[in-house]
Write an enzyme that holds these catalytic residues in place. Sequence first.
Site, PDB file in Angstrom:
ATOM      1  N   GLU A  71       5.679  64.781  25.336  1.00  0.00           N
ATOM      2  CA  GLU A  71       6.456  65.955  25.894  1.00  0.00           C
ATOM      3  C   GLU A  71       5.474  66.991  26.144  1.00  0.00           C
ATOM      4  O   GLU A  71       5.315  68.027  26.937  1.00  0.00           O
ATOM      5  CB  GLU A  71       7.630  66.237  24.857  1.00  0.00           C
ATOM      6  N   HIS A  98      19.837  64.110  17.803  1.00  0.00           N
ATOM      7  CA  HIS A  98      20.026  63.994  18.911  1.00  0.00           C
ATOM      8  C   HIS A  98      21.319  64.556  19.472  1.00  0.00           C
ATOM      9  O   HIS A  98      21.976  64.428  20.575  1.00  0.00           O
ATOM     10  CB  HIS A  98      20.515  62.533  19.436  1.00  0.00           C
TER      11      HIS A  98
END
Lengths: 335, 329
Positions: B60, B129
């Site tokens: 990322e 998440h």
Amino acid sequence: MAKTMAPQKATGPALDPGLVRKLLTDMLLIRRFEEKAAEAYALGKIGGFLHLYIGQEAVAVGATSALRPDDYVISAYREHGHCLAKGSDPKRMMAELFGRRDGLSHGKGGSMHLFDKSVNFLGGHAIVGAHLPVAAGVAFAIKYEARDQVIVCYFGDGAVPQGEFHESLNLAALWKLPVIYLCENNRYAMGTSTDRALAQTQIWKFGQTYGIPSEKVDGMDVFAVRDVVGRAVERARRDTTPSLIEADTYRFRGHSMRDPAGAVYRTKEEVEHEKERDPIALLRQRALAGGALTEADVRAIEKDVSDRIDEAVAFADASPEPPAEGLFTDIYKEG
Amino acid sequence: MAVMTYREALNQALREEMRRDPRVFVIGEEVGLYDGAYKVTQGLLKEFGAKRVVDTPICESGFTGVGIGAAMLGLRPVVEMMTFNFSLMAMDQIVNTAAKLHYMSGGQFSVPLVIRGPGGPAAQLAAQHSQSMETYYYHVPGLKVVRPTTPMDAKGLLKSAIRDDNPVIFIESETLYHLKGEVPDDPDFLIPLGQAIVRREGTDVTVVAYMGMMYRALEAAEELAKEGISVELVDPRTLRPMDTETIIGSVRKTHRVVVVEAGAGFAGMGSEIAAFITEQAFDDLDAPVERVTGANAPMPYARNLEKLKTPTTEKILAAVRRVCNANGS
Ligand SMILES: Cc1ncc(C[n+]2csc(CCOP(=O)(O)OP(=O)(O)O)c2C)c(N)n1
Ligand SMILES: [Mg+2]
């Protein structure tokens, strides 16, 4: 592997006087700029962190001499030398260090965040490792638009253990991006020597891991740097091949002005010994021995450089503080 | 107008902007060959090719940095975070580089970049998440932060984000991707960033909410109407810059406010909204501003605990009744 620097004799091909003059001028310009910045810091005219490039001048000047003006350069926070070598105006740079209106960023960046769009100098980044992916992105854009420019990304040995170094090398290799990662291994990240930070201290070898051309070069020899970077530039321009170059260099001063002697983590003897490799002294000696320059030439260059830096300091001193409205401008680009 | 899902609206926005401007490209994990982890980028590889729909390895920080560098040179990257939870791996790139380049360079460089993907609470995805990530970004000067609640907003706001010259954090929601709504076909349909919308007019109380919470607030408003309480619903849509004017305007009309947010309440969006309402419209208030927020705990997995963590319609109903029963002057 490292070439150890033997005292240069006037052997090999004759030096091009024009080139020698240019290289010596640029290296001296950086050194005087840094010396004057140190003085100004002592006088309280420059604040915050100030990281001097003294000792490493051959890397910036050698590398830039292999670039075209429209090529890009990006660097970390020890970037005055890279910015000057790229052709930025010392007056506006010094004004930026002084935090003044006429600085490159109107005083909002400072010593660690020099940017000069007019010479494709992309900054001035002070989070160790963070600009390496950005350099890959610049190379990505160059390739996307099928241009033939390249980018040189300077960083220290301290960025090598950082994840972004590895992410960037992987992406540059995977996507074949025209970027030259140029590590200035000055053996220390603040007080941490490479052998205390890296399982593999031969930094250039990481390039082999990622399958890209990689080399180590004597970072005190401006011609050697020019040569190695020149070849990397050629590869990048020809078919967008990335490279990793490790320049073996040394910083003569402390990490920053707050570490004036740099004496806790290295010995005085070591520093004195390394100063014998002073890249400016070596170039001068070589130029004189080879007849490329005369003593009078060198004196004239020194005088010219001193004058330009004095002028830069005077310019910075005379520039007003940035206006109060500056606080809120350039947060967002309007329109 | 066409009726389509939130996911299709986003896909259409990307497609239209990519057709319109060759500098726009999409980059991220699984955006191409896999057609998008959540299928938002479905079919883009086929239409635009691998040059403009760029699959990345899992890095990322690396690919966000690539987006920033490309944006510095004038391209207009759309970086996809598979989910915004993973954007923390790139937080330094976003906060220290993307948000600050324009300022640090004195306006010489800009970063026309969109970072988009799903975020916010999802069904039983547990602590790592299922969280509201906008909180981490709307604090940062130099970033714009968007949370689109409807398919129409998803399209109009994403198109504006792509045309914006600044880094925009654009957080969608897994739980809304299947939601259907009317969406204009006009390829130049835009919703400007920084404009709130009044989703339901009312006179007794203002409820500020966005994303999934807006739908719960709508449910609560219907229920309260039966009790004779008229709720005005305001959706900020863009959290930074926030359209404080629309919210204050509504407060001056209703004199009572409930802010609903999915994330943990401490130092959340509700705190900020309560603060500016207090600063700008204290004399208009007939009751203290109420906040209905996620519990100050990580997101648990077990269904019953997850429900306790999350603001429910019942909690919104209770809060609205409390502010309406408070005795103001
Ligand atoms: C991510 C990050 N961690 C720590 C620091 C603090 N820091 C600033 S410079 C530095 C040393 C970096 O050394 P190196 O990369 O070798 O560059 P040099 O100073 O030798 O030029 C450290 C630890 C930082 N700026 N960024
Ligand atoms: Mg170092």
